[in-house]
Design a protein around this motif. Structure first.
Motif, PDB file in Angstrom:
ATOM      1  N   GLN A 106     -24.478  26.571 -22.346  1.00 57.86           N
ATOM      2  CA  GLN A 106     -25.717  27.194 -22.776  1.00 57.86           C
ATOM      3  C   GLN A 106     -27.003  26.285 -22.752  1.00 57.86           C
ATOM      4  O   GLN A 106     -28.105  26.725 -23.306  1.00 57.86           O
ATOM      5  CB  GLN A 106     -25.586  27.684 -24.416  1.00 57.86           C
ATOM      6  N   LEU A 107     -26.814  25.047 -22.043  1.00 61.74           N
ATOM      7  CA  LEU A 107     -27.904  24.208 -21.863  1.00 61.74           C
ATOM      8  C   LEU A 107     -29.143  24.987 -21.152  1.00 61.74           C
ATOM      9  O   LEU A 107     -29.134  25.830 -20.265  1.00 61.74           O
ATOM     10  CB  LEU A 107     -27.663  23.118 -20.873  1.00 61.74           C
ATOM     11  N   ILE A 126     -32.954  19.306 -17.413  1.00 61.68           N
ATOM     12  CA  ILE A 126     -34.019  19.832 -16.584  1.00 61.68           C
ATOM     13  C   ILE A 126     -33.573  21.088 -16.030  1.00 61.68           C
ATOM     14  O   ILE A 126     -34.353  21.426 -15.175  1.00 61.68           O
ATOM     15  CB  ILE A 126     -34.663  18.714 -15.526  1.00 61.68           C
ATOM     16  N   GLY A 127     -32.268  21.639 -16.093  1.00 64.12           N
ATOM     17  CA  GLY A 127     -31.996  22.557 -15.302  1.00 64.12           C
ATOM     18  C   GLY A 127     -31.167  22.299 -14.181  1.00 64.12           C
ATOM     19  O   GLY A 127     -30.955  21.179 -13.421  1.00 64.12           O
ATOM     20  N   GLY A 128     -30.431  23.224 -13.503  1.00 64.50           N
ATOM     21  CA  GLY A 128     -29.574  22.857 -12.211  1.00 64.50           C
ATOM     22  C   GLY A 128     -28.560  21.925 -12.325  1.00 64.50           C
ATOM     23  O   GLY A 128     -28.256  21.161 -11.515  1.00 64.50           O
ATOM     24  N   ASN A 129     -27.998  21.806 -13.835  1.00 58.79           N
ATOM     25  CA  ASN A 129     -27.228  20.701 -13.992  1.00 58.79           C
ATOM     26  C   ASN A 129     -27.494  19.546 -13.941  1.00 58.79           C
ATOM     27  O   ASN A 129     -26.627  18.375 -13.371  1.00 58.79           O
ATOM     28  CB  ASN A 129     -25.611  21.049 -13.171  1.00 58.79           C
ATOM     29  N   LYS A 130     -28.934  19.160 -13.970  1.00 62.52           N
ATOM     30  CA  LYS A 130     -29.310  17.660 -13.839  1.00 62.52           C
ATOM     31  C   LYS A 130     -30.176  17.511 -15.101  1.00 62.52           C
ATOM     32  O   LYS A 130     -30.528  18.344 -15.896  1.00 62.52           O
ATOM     33  CB  LYS A 130     -30.320  17.692 -12.902  1.00 62.52           C
ATOM     34  N   ASP A 144     -27.256  13.865 -11.782  1.00 61.71           N
ATOM     35  CA  ASP A 144     -26.539  14.907 -11.657  1.00 61.71           C
ATOM     36  C   ASP A 144     -25.352  14.793 -12.864  1.00 61.71           C
ATOM     37  O   ASP A 144     -24.584  14.108 -12.811  1.00 61.71           O
ATOM     38  CB  ASP A 144     -25.951  15.295 -10.367  1.00 61.71           C
ATOM     39  N   LEU A 145     -25.525  15.900 -13.689  1.00 60.57           N
ATOM     40  CA  LEU A 145     -24.422  16.157 -14.599  1.00 60.57           C
ATOM     41  C   LEU A 145     -23.047  16.420 -14.287  1.00 60.57           C
ATOM     42  O   LEU A 145     -21.963  15.960 -14.858  1.00 60.57           O
ATOM     43  CB  LEU A 145     -24.845  17.200 -15.695  1.00 60.57           C
ATOM     44  N   ASN A 146     -22.976  16.504 -12.816  1.00 64.64           N
ATOM     45  CA  ASN A 146     -21.743  16.682 -12.321  1.00 64.64           C
ATOM     46  C   ASN A 146     -20.905  15.542 -11.704  1.00 64.64           C
ATOM     47  O   ASN A 146     -19.767  15.307 -11.212  1.00 64.64           O
ATOM     48  CB  ASN A 146     -21.590  17.911 -10.996  1.00 64.64           C
ATOM     49  N   SER A 147     -21.843  14.286 -11.751  1.00 68.76           N
ATOM     50  CA  SER A 147     -21.377  13.194 -11.328  1.00 68.76           C
ATOM     51  C   SER A 147     -20.275  12.601 -12.009  1.00 68.76           C
ATOM     52  O   SER A 147     -20.356  12.802 -13.443  1.00 68.76           O
ATOM     53  CB  SER A 147     -22.630  12.163 -11.132  1.00 68.76           C
ATOM     54  N   TYR A 154     -19.778  13.110 -20.984  1.00 67.81           N
ATOM     55  CA  TYR A 154     -20.619  14.097 -21.896  1.00 67.81           C
ATOM     56  C   TYR A 154     -20.180  14.323 -23.153  1.00 67.81           C
ATOM     57  O   TYR A 154     -18.875  14.207 -23.430  1.00 67.81           O
ATOM     58  CB  TYR A 154     -20.789  15.293 -21.092  1.00 67.81           C
ATOM     59  N   LYS A 155     -21.114  14.288 -24.049  1.00 68.37           N
ATOM     60  CA  LYS A 155     -20.551  14.478 -25.578  1.00 68.37           C
ATOM     61  C   LYS A 155     -21.086  15.791 -26.341  1.00 68.37           C
ATOM     62  O   LYS A 155     -20.254  16.350 -26.741  1.00 68.37           O
ATOM     63  CB  LYS A 155     -21.002  13.247 -26.399  1.00 68.37           C
ATOM     64  N   THR A 156     -22.344  15.965 -26.190  1.00 70.29           N
ATOM     65  CA  THR A 156     -22.794  17.059 -27.133  1.00 70.29           C
ATOM     66  C   THR A 156     -24.343  17.275 -26.310  1.00 70.29           C
ATOM     67  O   THR A 156     -24.876  16.497 -25.576  1.00 70.29           O
ATOM     68  CB  THR A 156     -22.955  16.849 -28.271  1.00 70.29           C
ATOM     69  N   ALA A 157     -25.025  18.265 -26.893  1.00 71.08           N
ATOM     70  CA  ALA A 157     -26.206  18.549 -26.516  1.00 71.08           C
ATOM     71  C   ALA A 157     -27.108  19.293 -27.801  1.00 71.08           C
ATOM     72  O   ALA A 157     -26.383  19.783 -28.719  1.00 71.08           O
ATOM     73  CB  ALA A 157     -26.343  19.521 -25.615  1.00 71.08           C
ATOM     74  N   ARG A 158     -28.304  19.037 -27.908  1.00 70.81           N
ATOM     75  CA  ARG A 158     -29.022  19.425 -29.295  1.00 70.81           C
ATOM     76  C   ARG A 158     -30.364  20.035 -28.406  1.00 70.81           C
ATOM     77  O   ARG A 158     -31.024  19.600 -27.565  1.00 70.81           O
ATOM     78  CB  ARG A 158     -29.385  18.334 -30.070  1.00 70.81           C
TER      79      ARG A 158
END
Length: 161
Positions: A106-107, A126-130, A144-147, A154-158
């Protein structure tokens, strides 16, 4: 006498009703009507635009807050969000405890993303999994979050916007 008794009953009923309404409405007034972190896509785009202006600025662990000649990850997020009236704590671990939790699926742009356990890195989604973040020799950059590194840690998001 009957009129006096009826008036007393009505008076007691009105007082009881008044007290009930007071309790009801004062209780509901204490509850937030909406999240304190209502998402704003325009503010998110402004945050991201500002963050991108610092691409290439060197990384320095423990960088001084407000200094723009170098950043560590949390001083970078602190600085960028501070420009838009969002007050974040100094460290990535403390930043990971403010705002509202967001599932990875849901980012939205502008969300803070956190890594490692215990948390010791933060970036701005910033969107686009980046994300835009800072670490090491390259300083502020888009990652890139997929790297492998970011995906594995990856732990969490706020959400703070």
């Amino acid at each position: 006498m009957t009129n006096t008794l009826n008036a007393k009953k009505w008076g007691k009923s009105l007082i009881a009703a008044g007290i009930s309404f007071t309790i009801l409405f004062s209780g509901s007034m204490a509850l937030p009507q909406q999240s304190a972190y209502a998402y704003s896509s325009s503010k998110a785009q402004s945050v991201i635009s500002t963050a991108k202006k610092y691409t290439g600025v060197k990384y320095k662990y423990g960088a001084t807050l407000g200094n723009t000649s170098s950043f560590d990850c949390s001083s970078f997020t602190w600085y960028v969000y501070h420009k838009y009236g969002v007050n974040l704590p100094r460290t990535s671990l403390a930043q990971s405890k403010v705002g509202t939790y967001v599932a990875k699926s849901q980012l939205k742009p502008g969300d803070l993303v956190f890594f490692y356990s215990p948390v010791h890195h933060v970036g701005i989604y910033i969107g686009g999994n980046k994300m835009i973040n800072t670490y090491g020799a390259g300083g502020v950059r888009i990652s890139d979050l997929n790297s492998a590194t970011w995906k594995k840690n990856y732990k969490t998001a706020r959400r703070v916007l």
